[in-house]
Scaffold this active site. Structure first.
Site, PDB file in Angstrom:
ATOM      1  N   ASP A  14       0.834  -1.217   0.000  1.00 31.97           N
ATOM      2  CA  ASP A  14       0.000   0.000   0.000  1.00 31.97           C
ATOM      3  C   ASP A  14       0.865   1.261   0.000  1.00 31.97           C
ATOM      4  O   ASP A  14       1.978   1.259   0.529  1.00 31.97           O
ATOM      5  CB  ASP A  14      -0.916  -0.026   1.238  1.00 31.97           C
ATOM      6  CG  ASP A  14      -2.116   0.892   1.073  1.00 31.97           C
ATOM      7  OD1 ASP A  14      -2.344   1.393  -0.050  1.00 31.97           O
ATOM      8  OD2 ASP A  14      -2.822   1.117   2.078  1.00 31.97           O
ATOM      9  N   ASN A  67     -11.055  -2.754  -5.440  1.00 32.41           N
ATOM     10  CA  ASN A  67     -10.305  -1.747  -6.207  1.00 32.41           C
ATOM     11  C   ASN A  67     -10.947  -1.411  -7.557  1.00 32.41           C
ATOM     12  O   ASN A  67     -10.580  -0.414  -8.183  1.00 32.41           O
ATOM     13  CB  ASN A  67      -8.840  -2.180  -6.421  1.00 32.41           C
ATOM     14  CG  ASN A  67      -7.974  -2.055  -5.187  1.00 32.41           C
ATOM     15  OD1 ASN A  67      -7.038  -2.827  -4.980  1.00 32.41           O
ATOM     16  ND2 ASN A  67      -8.247  -1.064  -4.334  1.00 32.41           N
TER      17      ASN A  67
HETATM   18  C1  IPE Z   1      -5.514  -2.803  -0.254  1.00 36.55           C
HETATM   19  O1  IPE Z   1      -5.160  -1.471  -0.396  1.00 36.55           O
HETATM   20  C2  IPE Z   1      -5.434  -3.487  -1.587  1.00 36.55           C
HETATM   21  C3  IPE Z   1      -4.092  -3.607  -2.161  1.00 36.55           C
HETATM   22  C4  IPE Z   1      -2.962  -3.262  -1.602  1.00 36.55           C
HETATM   23  C5  IPE Z   1      -4.065  -4.207  -3.463  1.00 36.55           C
HETATM   24  P1  IPE Z   1      -6.268  -0.328  -0.514  1.00 36.55           P
HETATM   25  O2  IPE Z   1      -5.514   0.955  -0.590  1.00 36.55           O
HETATM   26  O3  IPE Z   1      -7.185  -0.609  -1.650  1.00 36.55           O
HETATM   27  O4  IPE Z   1      -7.062  -0.470   0.835  1.00 36.55           O
HETATM   28  P2  IPE Z   1      -8.025   0.528   1.580  1.00 36.55           P
HETATM   29  O5  IPE Z   1      -9.126   0.877   0.630  1.00 36.55           O
HETATM   30  O6  IPE Z   1      -7.225   1.735   1.948  1.00 36.55           O
HETATM   31  O7  IPE Z   1      -8.504  -0.210   2.792  1.00 36.55           O
HETATM   32  C1  IPE Z   2      -1.636   0.235  -3.339  1.00 42.10           C
HETATM   33  O1  IPE Z   2      -1.410   1.603  -3.356  1.00 42.10           O
HETATM   34  C2  IPE Z   2      -1.846  -0.324  -4.723  1.00 42.10           C
HETATM   35  C3  IPE Z   2      -3.227  -0.771  -4.986  1.00 42.10           C
HETATM   36  C4  IPE Z   2      -4.208  -0.745  -4.129  1.00 42.10           C
HETATM   37  C5  IPE Z   2      -3.493  -1.296  -6.298  1.00 42.10           C
HETATM   38  P1  IPE Z   2      -2.603   2.647  -3.310  1.00 42.10           P
HETATM   39  O2  IPE Z   2      -2.959   2.999  -4.721  1.00 42.10           O
HETATM   40  O3  IPE Z   2      -3.723   2.155  -2.488  1.00 42.10           O
HETATM   41  O4  IPE Z   2      -1.899   3.877  -2.613  1.00 42.10           O
HETATM   42  P2  IPE Z   2      -2.575   4.922  -1.618  1.00 42.10           P
HETATM   43  O5  IPE Z   2      -3.180   4.141  -0.491  1.00 42.10           O
HETATM   44  O6  IPE Z   2      -3.601   5.681  -2.398  1.00 42.10           O
HETATM   45  O7  IPE Z   2      -1.439   5.777  -1.188  1.00 42.10           O
HETATM   46 MG    MG Z   3      -4.174   2.360  -0.543  1.00 39.83          MG
END
Ligand code: IPE
Ligand code: IPE
Ligand code: MG
Length: 256
Positions: A19, A67
């Site tokens: 993340d 997602n």
């Molecule tokens: C969890 O991250 C999913 C992945 C790392 C693929 P998110 O960024 O989507 O999670 P939330 O929405 O903050 O809980």
């Molecule tokens: C994790 O990084 C990757 C996926 C969930 C695909 P994020 O895209 O969630 O990054 P933040 O949480 O917005 O920083």
């Molecule tokens: Mg995230």
């Protein structure tokens, strides 16, 4: 997934919630897809680092079932990145004898990404030393629902006796049926939630949270997580004393 416990001092299976790509990009004035590209570079390095550190199973949360609710442009960029990543990395996986697995509703991925994934999984299917699993369109609740449907079908056709069934009879319907339970779950970016990742499988996993954003995560950070794991005491319901000095004779049963 098995219900067996694993008491070795080294984590055999690490799961990572990768993340923080979006925040990494925002801090630098870049677009979110640029953050995902940088995140993919980290992914490549961590796959190598796990092998170097002797971690046989690595499961990476790459795209959650939730997602899909992101802007269309970001979802498209992520799917293209997946295809590009698999196209580039398959050779390295073969060279390093890493078997690729996928968990999640793979059949719902766009065709090109699904084809690239299936190709890479087929090309590495005969390896058994190192296991890399990508969680794609994955969600634990969706997995539980699919497992319940599979279990119900096996009861309906007489293959399973519902009254006699144990945990393993249900667990063999999980996407993770071929994998041991994770020993350590790492989440980067400072969030301290599980976001629908390996809920059932992590029943006895150790958790490690770090503020480091995924594109900044590296082998040194991974080693810190593993060092922290080594300081944990995995008790599985027993007392600390039982773990420190295992006895074979129960104090409630006087020895002869
Ligand atoms: C969890 O991250 C999913 C992945 C790392 C693929 P998110 O960024 O989507 O999670 P939330 O929405 O903050 O809980
Ligand atoms: C994790 O990084 C990757 C996926 C969930 C695909 P994020 O895209 O969630 O990054 P933040 O949480 O917005 O920083
Ligand atoms: Mg995230």
């Amino acid at each position: 997934m098995s219900s067996q416990t694993h008491q070795s001092t080294d984590p055999r299976h690490i799961g990572i919630i990768m993340d923080g790509n979006g925040r990494w990009a925002k801090k630098r004035g870049y677009s979110r897809p640029k953050g995902h590209q940088e995140g993919a570079k980290t992914t490549r390095k961590i796959i190598d680092a796990c092998r170097e550190l002797g971690v046989r199973y690595l499961t990476l949360y790459a795209f959650s079932a939730e997602n899909w609710s992101r802007p269309d442009m970001e979802v498209k960029a992520l799917m293209e990145l997946l295809e590009f990543f698999l196209g580039r990395e398959t050779k390295a996986l073969i060279k390093n004898r890493v078997r690729l697995h996928a968990i999640g509703r793979i059949e719902e991925l766009p065709e090109q990404a699904r084809k690239a994934l299936n190709k890479a999984m087929e090309a590495t299917a005969h390896f058994d030393e190192w296991h890399l699993t990508l969680a794609l369109n994955y969600g634990s609740r969706q997995e539980m629902l699919d497992a319940a449907k599979g279990f119900a079908k096996s009861v309906a056709c007489g293959e399973t006796d519902a009254e006699q069934a144990g945990w393993d009879d249900l667990a063999r319907h999980f996407y993770t049926k071929e994998l041991p339970d994770p020993d350590l779950i790492i989440r980067t970016s400072g969030e301290t939630r599980i976001s629908n990742f390996l809920l059932m499988q992590s029943a006895y996993a150790e958790f490690y949270f770090t503020d480091v954003l995924w594109p900044d995560f590296d082998k040194v950070e991974l080693e810190k997580a593993i060092a922290c794991y080594h300081r944990r005491e995995r008790r599985y319901g027993k007392t600390g004393e039982q773990i420190a000095r295992p006895t074979t004779v129960s104090p409630l049963q006087p020895s002869a």
